[in-house]
Design an enzyme around this catalytic site. Structure first.
Site, PDB file in Angstrom:
ATOM      1  CB  SER A   1      18.855  14.971  47.471  1.00 49.90           C
ATOM      2  OG  SER A   1      19.988  14.393  46.871  1.00 49.90           O
TER       3      SER A   1
ATOM      4  CG  ASP B   1      23.918  13.866  48.368  1.00 48.65           C
ATOM      5  OD1 ASP B   1      24.186  12.785  48.923  1.00 48.65           O
ATOM      6  OD2 ASP B   1      22.900  14.018  47.670  1.00 48.65           O
TER       7      ASP B   1
ATOM      8  CG  ASP C   1      21.093  10.327  47.234  1.00 51.08           C
ATOM      9  OD1 ASP C   1      21.817  11.336  47.353  1.00 51.08           O
ATOM     10  OD2 ASP C   1      19.919  10.397  46.813  1.00 51.08           O
TER      11      ASP C   1
END
Length: 579
Positions: free
Chosen positions: A148, A307, A311
């Protein structure tokens, strides 16, 4: 289970076929017992969003062997299914980080050894598209290789269930237990990619799924007449922060009618170094540095950043002085929700059984907005899988219609054809909201101030205590033990009117009366104070941190800023006392 660090380290050193880069790292630990213990003294755990950690050699690191171990757990779990469900296979996607493709291919190779088909993307693709793919191809599971918004040295492994949502706690625990039983990481069988292709156990996907996702994404925008007129007039900057957003966001925006935007060219390169920012996280100002420079050059109304795995979404709005103001995740969510409900009400499409879902650490402003439209708010534990579970329940029972879901950590979902936070959807709708306010001669920041004036001035913030070393998990647990032992009766001069312990599933009021919390058990404490402020404390599920959240409100902006400053100091003192 106690781990013999030195013996385990030596067993790794003896492996003949180990990649050169891992051999070099093992050699660097030879005379460094601290580094060796940190790498081999514990095993990575699954948190709220799967397995995440720094890349490198060791049991406590993300590498091809720990990825194989996790996949062996998934494969063994799928071996217990009916032949039909097992043959549905697994969708696999990955982001732009170092070794992501390698980890994705190793995931497929372990599945192949179990005769489980895999559907792997031909290149980097976003997290939400992996969730979408599970549903679109009707696979039994999905695996996303991503860390992430973490720094470049991290990577991770996220598992999705049959509904496209993050794997729920019970099957996730079963997968972890089976993975732990595969204690000999070097004995896990894999099937070579050419053999998998010959046996039709590995399928390459890409544009075919992209087109299906983009077709579904057309349902995200609400006011198409507005977009036709004002979409081309909205000037904004978009950056995918060196990640997967570039794959779909530009196409989705064009198809929605947004043509007058520019992309940060350097950050549209899939660069795992994230060269101009330590944290490729749209909640941090540093991530917007290049977007701000470009925004000033082209006089952009709005800056939007996603990012690396697309998400999460962050945004900044141009102020009258030409500078850009970053919005918080709670502010973006409130703006989106207010627009959704208002637009649907005006169009006569607001359902009577509508529901919004948010995490327990997210703003109460959203609750006020929902209530004003006669829409219920459902609070769930932190982790988007819990929002996904609510959507699944609504589909099964028909009692509610999902309208919007969000977490304060910059994650939002508009349409449930995806079951995780979706920055592609969010980019499309946020651009529509910005176009709406532009049509009114306003900015989104002006719109936010109007929302505050109507519902009250809400302010939230988060602080945290970072732990390191092999005892990090134990130290984090000790913080929660202290909280439960000492029982906060007041905080920052305000009486605690209600204490919620999500581990014991009990709410206790100031008179000692208790009631049950109807949510899964979780190591979280939440306190409601006399002035309407709330405090929540929880260990992170993805990092060695204990997080402290505060939400406060006042009738005026000056009033809430004073409270904010006071509570910020109080939280810092609490962290020092506990840790």
């Amino acid at each position: 289970m106690s781990i013999d660090v030195k013996k385990t380290y030596q067993s790794w050193c003896q492996q003949v076929n180990m990649p050169v880069y891992l051999k070099r790292e093992l050699a660097s630990m030879k005379d460094n017992p601290t580094k060796m213990k940190d790498a081999f003294g514990a095993q990575l755990n699954f948190g709220t969003a799967g397995m995440r950690g720094t890349m490198g050699a060791g049991l406590n690191r993300i590498n091809i062997y720990t990825v194989r171990q996790a996949t062996e757990g998934l494969a063994n779990y799928m071996d217990t299914l009916s032949p039909k469900d097992k043959q549905r296979g697994v969708a696999i996607s990955y982001d732009s980080r170092y070794h992501s493709r390698e980890f994705a291919e190793n995931t497929a190779m372990v599945l192949g050894a179990h005769n489980i088909p895999s559907y792997i993307f031909d290149d980097i693709h976003p997290v939400p598209e992996c969730s979408f793919t599970v549903r679109h191809l009707h696979t039994f599971a999905g695996v996303m290789i991503t860390a992430s918004h973490n720094p470049k040295q991290y990577n991770g492994y996220k598992i999705y269930g049959p509904d496209g949502g993050q794997m729920p706690p019970k099957p996730s625990a079963m997968i972890v237990n089976r993975a732990r039983k595969a204690s000999d990481l070097f004995a896990i069988k894999t099937m070579p990619i050419p053999e998998m292709r010959q046996k039709h156990l590995m399928h390459i996907i890409g544009e075919d799924v992209d087109e299906a996702y983009l077709k579904a994404a057309k349902s995200v925008n609400i006011n198409h007449d507005l977009l036709k007129k004002w979409g081309p007039k909205l000037k904004f900057v978009y950056t995918p922060l060196y990640g997967t957003g570039k794959v779909l966001a530009r196409r989705a925006l064009r198809e929605a009618g947004f043509t007058n935007y520019v992309i940060v060219p350097q950050q549209a390169i899939a660069d795992p170094e994230f060269p101009d920012t330590v944290h490729p996280n749209p909640q941090y100002p540093e991530a917007f540095r290049m977007a701000i420079q470009l925004g000033k050059k082209v006089n952009a109304d709005v800056l939007i950043a996603t990012d690396p795995d697309a998400d999460r979404l962050g945004a900044a709005v141009r102020q009258p002085n030409g500078e850009y103001k970053l919005l918080t995740g709670n502010q973006i969510a409130s703006i989106l929700l207010n627009y959704i409900l208002k637009a649907k009400k005006n169009a006569g499409t607001l359902p009577k059984n509508g529901r919004v879902v948010k995490s327990i650490v997210s703003t109460e402003l959203a609750t006020k907005i929902a209530e004003s439209y006669g829409v219920e708010m459902k609070n769930v534990l932190t982790g988007f899988k819990y929002i996904g579970q609510q959507i699944k329940e609504y589909e099964q029972t028909g009692k509610h219609t999902f309208l919007f879901g969000f977490e304060e950590s910059y994650g939002y979902l508009i349409k449930p054809f995806v079951r995780d936070k979706d920055a592609i959807q969010s980019t499309m709708l946020l651009a529509e909201v910005a176009a709406y306010y532009k049509s009114k001669g306003m900015t989104m920041y002006d719109g936010l101030q109007a929302i505050y004036k109507k519902y009250g001035y809400f302010k939230e913030f988060q602080d945290s205590k970072l732990f390191s070393g092999i005892n990090a998990q134990k130290d984090m647990q000790n913080v929660m033990v202290k909280l439960r032992k000492d029982h906060l009766t007041s905080f920052n001069g305000q009486k605690v009117e209600k204490e919620q312990d999500f581990l014991s599933s009990t709410t206790t009021d100031a008179n000692g009366k208790t009631s049950k919390i109807n949510l899964p058990k979780s190591n979280v404490m939440k306190y409601w104070l006399a002035d309407g402020t709330w405090l929540t404390v929880r260990p992170s599920g993805t990092e060695p941190r204990v997080r402290f959240y505060i939400g406060t409100v006042d009738k005026t902006n000056d009033g809430v800023m004073k409270r904010f400053a006071s509570y910020k100091k109080a939280v810092a003192k609490l962290i020092k006392a506990l840790a």
